[in-house]
Design an enzyme around this catalytic site. Sequence first.
Site, mmCIF file in Angstrom:
data_model
loop_
_atom_site.group_PDB
_atom_site.id
_atom_site.type_symbol
_atom_site.label_atom_id
_atom_site.label_comp_id
_atom_site.label_asym_id
_atom_site.label_seq_id
_atom_site.Cartn_x
_atom_site.Cartn_y
_atom_site.Cartn_z
ATOM 1 C CG ASP A 78 80.402 -24.737 -27.674
ATOM 2 O OD1 ASP A 78 80.590 -25.259 -28.763
ATOM 3 O OD2 ASP A 78 79.588 -25.181 -26.856
ATOM 4 C CB CYS A 119 91.182 -11.828 -42.599
ATOM 5 S SG CYS A 119 90.266 -12.999 -41.587
ATOM 6 C CB CYS A 124 91.156 -13.494 -47.570
ATOM 7 S SG CYS A 124 90.117 -14.951 -47.748
ATOM 8 C CB CYS A 139 84.387 -16.861 -44.957
ATOM 9 S SG CYS A 139 85.012 -15.286 -44.361
ATOM 10 C CB CYS A 190 77.821 -17.174 -46.653
ATOM 11 S SG CYS A 190 76.316 -17.495 -45.719
ATOM 12 C CB CYS A 237 73.694 -18.763 -39.962
ATOM 13 S SG CYS A 237 74.972 -20.006 -39.790
ATOM 14 C CB CYS A 239 76.361 -24.742 -42.983
ATOM 15 S SG CYS A 239 77.091 -23.865 -44.383
ATOM 16 C CB CYS A 289 81.914 -19.514 -43.729
ATOM 17 S SG CYS A 289 81.229 -20.124 -42.194
ATOM 18 C CB CYS A 300 89.176 -20.496 -43.997
ATOM 19 S SG CYS A 300 90.352 -19.384 -43.194
HETATM 20 S S1 SF4 Z 1 88.125 -17.154 -45.478
HETATM 21 FE FE1 SF4 Z 1 89.415 -17.176 -43.628
HETATM 22 S S2 SF4 Z 1 91.120 -15.787 -44.091
HETATM 23 FE FE2 SF4 Z 1 89.512 -15.381 -45.600
HETATM 24 S S3 SF4 Z 1 88.346 -13.700 -44.717
HETATM 25 FE FE3 SF4 Z 1 87.323 -15.577 -44.107
HETATM 26 S S4 SF4 Z 1 88.163 -16.078 -42.113
HETATM 27 FE FE4 SF4 Z 1 89.556 -14.573 -43.065
HETATM 28 S S1 SF4 Z 2 77.777 -21.678 -41.521
HETATM 29 FE FE1 SF4 Z 2 77.099 -21.662 -43.673
HETATM 30 S S2 SF4 Z 2 75.245 -20.430 -43.703
HETATM 31 FE FE2 SF4 Z 2 76.309 -19.994 -41.745
HETATM 32 S S3 SF4 Z 2 77.593 -18.231 -42.163
HETATM 33 FE FE3 SF4 Z 2 78.862 -20.021 -42.581
HETATM 34 S S4 SF4 Z 2 78.583 -20.418 -44.770
HETATM 35 FE FE4 SF4 Z 2 76.940 -19.051 -44.138
#
Ligand code: SF4
Ligand code: SF4
Length: 338
Positions: free
Chosen positions: A127, A181, A184, A187, A191, A207, A234, A237, A241
Amino acid sequence: MQGTVKSLATRLGFDECRIARAMAASHGPGFRQWLADGCHGDMAWLARNPERRCDPREVLPGCHSVICLALNYYPGSSPGGGDAAAAGYRIARYAWNDDYHDLMVNRLAEFDAALRACGGVQRCYVDTGPVLERDFASAAGLGWNGKSTMQIHRRLGTWLLLAEILTTLEVPPDAPLGDHCGTCTRCVSACPTRAITAPHHLDARRCLAYLTIEHQGPIPEEFRAAMGDRIYGCDECLEVCPWNRFAQESRELAFHARPAIFANRLRDFLALDDAGFRRLFARSPIQRIKRARFLRNVCVALGNTGTSDDLPALRRAAGEPDPLIAEHAAWAVARLEP
Ligand code: SF4
Ligand code: SF4
């Protein structure tokens, strides 16, 4: 060749291995626009050599294939195995114990040695490398880039670490899996800082993962309340899922919660001096942000969740010579004082 590569991945403990053709990353133009908009915040390293990041052939001349690897790091739903809030604060799951880079780099070195024996020249990355890794993981059918921008795997959900090996070997590519996805948007809605400004678009400057880890200065006041009890990263998100319904705990004990960390109450962290911080977080990703940034985060979390019992420790911290700690401690004191 594909069979050899995949058996090697399994032998080295990876949970998934898929192959992409080395070519320009599909998200290259979007990535350049994201940089031009400044969405990467202080992460200047992301803006260096974008041409390399967008095409593995610029990193490794003669590169034919990108071997995309995933490792399950899911350590369970809470550090104590029960109520997720039991510790009184939250740390992103990948940081509950040892730094995954160390574990993966050793395995990639073994992978590289085996491919060298087959005549390949490789570059291996976890990464931090100059590759748009999620694009290649999607092209290889390892998973797909969710609306959260994270790579989603059908079986591992969101709890995977990616690594990639660029190789001059010609390994037949796998087919992409497509986006699953559907309708849906969990996420995006979950946030706390609205950092996912549109599906598949993340403004890192909003973020909490960026603000609590990569960002070196003060946490902007507009985001402090939204940090809640988070002191490193965090997972919001990721947690929401629905593809996590199949997630299984990682076999790697190095990713399971380190009891010595979670035995601390939030205010106990304020008593750590430099040596104590390094001891508690030895081999942990948290050590990377050093004591001042970590205590900055702890002060914000205390300001959001603390009680009058936390005031003496926060008042001491407000007298720290480091202005980063002192200012955030003073902010927390002002929030908690009657
Ligand atoms: S929560 Fe998961 S399945 Fe739903 S939109 Fe986000 S990444 Fe896609
Ligand atoms: S890590 Fe937390 S703050 Fe960053 S995009 Fe995902 S939910 Fe939002």
